[in-house]
Design an enzyme around this catalytic site. Structure first.
Site, PDB file in Angstrom:
ATOM      1  N   ALA A  39      85.346  74.336  56.207  1.00  0.00           N
ATOM      2  CA  ALA A  39      85.254  74.709  54.795  1.00  0.00           C
ATOM      3  C   ALA A  39      84.502  76.016  54.557  1.00  0.00           C
ATOM      4  CB  ALA A  39      84.582  73.573  54.019  1.00  0.00           C
ATOM      5  N   THR A  81      81.976  75.696  59.973  1.00  0.00           N
ATOM      6  CA  THR A  81      82.063  74.239  60.008  1.00  0.00           C
ATOM      7  C   THR A  81      80.730  73.651  60.446  1.00  0.00           C
ATOM      8  OG1 THR A  81      83.127  72.320  61.038  1.00  0.00           O
ATOM      9  CG2 THR A  81      83.172  74.376  62.293  1.00  0.00           C
ATOM     10  N   SER A  82      80.341  72.552  59.790  1.00  0.00           N
ATOM     11  CA  SER A  82      79.071  71.908  60.125  1.00  0.00           C
ATOM     12  C   SER A  82      79.187  71.123  61.428  1.00  0.00           C
ATOM     13  CB  SER A  82      78.651  70.972  58.986  1.00  0.00           C
ATOM     14  OG  SER A  82      79.663  70.029  58.734  1.00  0.00           O
ATOM     15  N   PHE A 106      81.560  71.248  51.614  1.00  0.00           N
ATOM     16  CA  PHE A 106      81.079  69.900  51.308  1.00  0.00           C
ATOM     17  C   PHE A 106      79.576  69.751  51.478  1.00  0.00           C
ATOM     18  CE2 PHE A 106      85.095  67.095  51.918  1.00  0.00           C
ATOM     19  CZ  PHE A 106      85.642  67.684  50.800  1.00  0.00           C
ATOM     20  N   ARG A 107      78.960  70.556  52.340  1.00  0.00           N
ATOM     21  CA  ARG A 107      77.578  70.243  52.713  1.00  0.00           C
ATOM     22  C   ARG A 107      76.543  71.310  52.436  1.00  0.00           C
ATOM     23  NH1 ARG A 107      80.947  67.765  55.800  1.00  0.00           N
ATOM     24  NH2 ARG A 107      80.793  65.506  55.824  1.00  0.00           N
ATOM     25  N   CYS A 120     106.195  60.844  40.153  1.00  0.00           N
ATOM     26  CA  CYS A 120     107.453  61.454  40.582  1.00  0.00           C
ATOM     27  C   CYS A 120     108.391  61.586  39.390  1.00  0.00           C
ATOM     28  CB  CYS A 120     108.072  60.566  41.652  1.00  0.00           C
ATOM     29  SG  CYS A 120     109.692  61.102  42.210  1.00  0.00           S
ATOM     30  N   HIS A 149      93.613  68.373  58.804  1.00  0.00           N
ATOM     31  CA  HIS A 149      93.437  67.445  57.684  1.00  0.00           C
ATOM     32  C   HIS A 149      94.495  67.615  56.611  1.00  0.00           C
ATOM     33  CE1 HIS A 149      88.901  67.110  58.895  1.00  0.00           C
ATOM     34  NE2 HIS A 149      89.691  66.421  59.674  1.00  0.00           N
TER      35      HIS A 149
HETATM   36  P1  NAD Z   1      81.303  71.333  55.785  1.00  0.00           P
HETATM   37  O1  NAD Z   1      81.328  71.452  54.297  1.00  0.00           O
HETATM   38  O2  NAD Z   1      80.844  70.108  56.423  1.00  0.00           O
HETATM   39  O3  NAD Z   1      80.473  72.507  56.379  1.00  0.00           O
HETATM   40  C1  NAD Z   1      80.707  73.829  56.048  1.00  0.00           C
HETATM   41  C2  NAD Z   1      79.812  74.679  56.925  1.00  0.00           C
HETATM   42  O4  NAD Z   1      80.126  76.037  56.675  1.00  0.00           O
HETATM   43  C3  NAD Z   1      78.332  74.473  56.655  1.00  0.00           C
HETATM   44  O5  NAD Z   1      77.693  74.277  57.888  1.00  0.00           O
HETATM   45  C4  NAD Z   1      77.893  75.786  55.973  1.00  0.00           C
HETATM   46  O6  NAD Z   1      76.602  76.181  56.362  1.00  0.00           O
HETATM   47  C5  NAD Z   1      78.916  76.755  56.505  1.00  0.00           C
HETATM   48  N1  NAD Z   1      79.245  77.864  55.627  1.00  0.00           N
HETATM   49  C6  NAD Z   1      79.401  77.875  54.284  1.00  0.00           C
HETATM   50  N2  NAD Z   1      79.780  79.080  53.853  1.00  0.00           N
HETATM   51  C7  NAD Z   1      79.824  79.878  54.950  1.00  0.00           C
HETATM   52  C8  NAD Z   1      80.156  81.238  55.160  1.00  0.00           C
HETATM   53  N3  NAD Z   1      80.486  82.065  54.154  1.00  0.00           N
HETATM   54  N4  NAD Z   1      80.119  81.724  56.425  1.00  0.00           N
HETATM   55  C9  NAD Z   1      79.760  80.921  57.467  1.00  0.00           C
HETATM   56  N5  NAD Z   1      79.450  79.617  57.323  1.00  0.00           N
HETATM   57  C10 NAD Z   1      79.490  79.106  56.079  1.00  0.00           C
HETATM   58  O7  NAD Z   1      82.715  71.739  56.241  1.00  0.00           O
HETATM   59  P2  NAD Z   1      83.576  71.095  57.331  1.00  0.00           P
HETATM   60  O8  NAD Z   1      82.780  70.806  58.547  1.00  0.00           O
HETATM   61  O9  NAD Z   1      84.765  71.921  57.444  1.00  0.00           O
HETATM   62  O10 NAD Z   1      83.862  69.691  56.595  1.00  0.00           O
HETATM   63  C11 NAD Z   1      84.817  68.966  56.780  1.00  0.00           C
HETATM   64  C12 NAD Z   1      85.708  68.571  55.648  1.00  0.00           C
HETATM   65  O11 NAD Z   1      85.665  69.229  54.411  1.00  0.00           O
HETATM   66  C13 NAD Z   1      87.039  68.880  56.163  1.00  0.00           C
HETATM   67  O12 NAD Z   1      87.617  67.660  56.366  1.00  0.00           O
HETATM   68  C14 NAD Z   1      87.825  69.612  55.098  1.00  0.00           C
HETATM   69  O13 NAD Z   1      89.083  69.017  54.974  1.00  0.00           O
HETATM   70  C15 NAD Z   1      87.029  69.411  53.881  1.00  0.00           C
HETATM   71  N6  NAD Z   1      86.965  70.530  52.929  1.00  0.00           N
HETATM   72  C16 NAD Z   1      87.942  71.493  52.894  1.00  0.00           C
HETATM   73  C17 NAD Z   1      87.828  72.554  51.991  1.00  0.00           C
HETATM   74  C18 NAD Z   1      88.905  73.620  51.965  1.00  0.00           C
HETATM   75  O14 NAD Z   1      90.050  73.345  52.304  1.00  0.00           O
HETATM   76  N7  NAD Z   1      88.567  74.865  51.636  1.00  0.00           N
HETATM   77  C19 NAD Z   1      86.740  72.636  51.136  1.00  0.00           C
HETATM   78  C20 NAD Z   1      85.773  71.618  51.200  1.00  0.00           C
HETATM   79  C21 NAD Z   1      85.895  70.574  52.110  1.00  0.00           C
END
Ligand code: NAD
Length: 240
Positions: free
Chosen positions: A23, A190-191, A34-35, A149, A120
């Site tokens: 994300a 990604t976290s 998300f985090r 639908c 996902h």
């Molecule tokens: P996460 O939300 O768990 O973690 C995001 C990570 O990215 C964090 O560690 C944060 O510190 C870091 N981050 C945020 N902005 C940043 C930047 N500009 N540069 C570098 N790092 C940055 O995300 P995840 O681990 O991908 O979580 C998993 C779930 O969240 C996935 O299943 C996904 O489907 C879903 N999700 C998707 C979206 C999307 O499609 N854009 C958005 C939110 C959540």
């Protein structure tokens, strides 16, 4: 050498580079993760987001699911940022074999990436649970209440992997195969706490694992290069 210069030189030498992201890759496009502190998990809603976007919640209360989904997960005006664009250019230049993403926003494809493995699913694919008719994301975003639908009246479900659901196994197998063959693995935004996606890292056996993330991750100590910062800013310094 600065960390960016090291990444630049590793990209120059790589035969089979792979990117794996989450994300954080899309936050610079205006889609919250998300985090992070201002991410989705820290926003106010009647239930925690991980509960609302679970399969049992979708089945029990689809109206509340869709209220949250339209409000917090459909960012149809978002545009690719420097990270999406640079990854697409690296692929076109023959320097990157695949993008593996946990994101559901379709921004890698919008930037021009071709080999995108969506672990996902995607908000851009939606199907009627009764007759199977397909709908685009704009149809899902429009209106209020349940998205039904227009052919049979059945409930439409996005092709997004909800909590309690298993990711598409074919996509997972292809991701494993790319990561096994990679000689450079760049992991960004990604976290690395959502499984099974985060477990993909154990299939990498090379010696050039790069992590680009705003904050620390559980894999920082095992990476060969760690860049703490914004991923769009980092990739904007890379030359193709
Ligand atoms: P996460 O939300 O768990 O973690 C995001 C990570 O990215 C964090 O560690 C944060 O510190 C870091 N981050 C945020 N902005 C940043 C930047 N500009 N540069 C570098 N790092 C940055 O995300 P995840 O681990 O991908 O979580 C998993 C779930 O969240 C996935 O299943 C996904 O489907 C879903 N999700 C998707 C979206 C999307 O499609 N854009 C958005 C939110 C959540």
């Amino acid at each position: 050498m600065t960390p960016i210069e090291t990444l630049q030189s590793w990209l120059g030498e790589a035969q089979c580079a792979v990117f794996f992201g989450g994300a954080g890759v899309s936050t610079e496009s205006g889609i919250p993760d998300f985090r992070s502190v201002d991410g989705l998990y820290n926003q106010q809603y009647a239930y925690p987001p991980e509960e609302i976007i679970s399969r049992s919640f979708f089945d029990a209360d689809p109206a509340e699911f869709y209220r949250f989904y339209r409000d917090k997960m459909l960012y149809l005006d978002a545009q690719p940022n420097a990270a999406h664009r640079k990854l697409a250019q690296l692929e076109q230049a023959g320097k990157l074999s695949a993008v593996i993403t946990q994101n559901i926003d379709g921004l890698h494809q919008a930037a021009g990436s071709r080999e995108v493995l969506e672990l996902h699913g995607s908000v851009h694919r939606n199907r009627c649970t009764r007759c199977g008719k397909s709908f685009d994301a704009a149809y899902m975003k429009a209106g209020e209440g349940l998205p039904l639908c227009d052919a049979c009246g059945g409930l439409i479900k996005p092709d997004v992997t909800l909590y309690e659901e298993v990711p598409d196994q074919d996509t997972m197998a292809r991701a494993v195969s790319y990561i096994r063959r990679a000689d450079l693995l760049i992991v960004g935004g990604t976290s690395l706490v959502v499984y099974p996606a985060a477990g993909l890292l154990r299939y990498y056996s090379g010696s050039r694992l790069v992590l680009i993330n705003l904050g620390e991750t559980p894999y920082d100590s095992t990476a060969d290069l760690v860049i703490h910062g914004k991923i769009g800013e980092a990739f904007s310094k890379i030359e193709v």
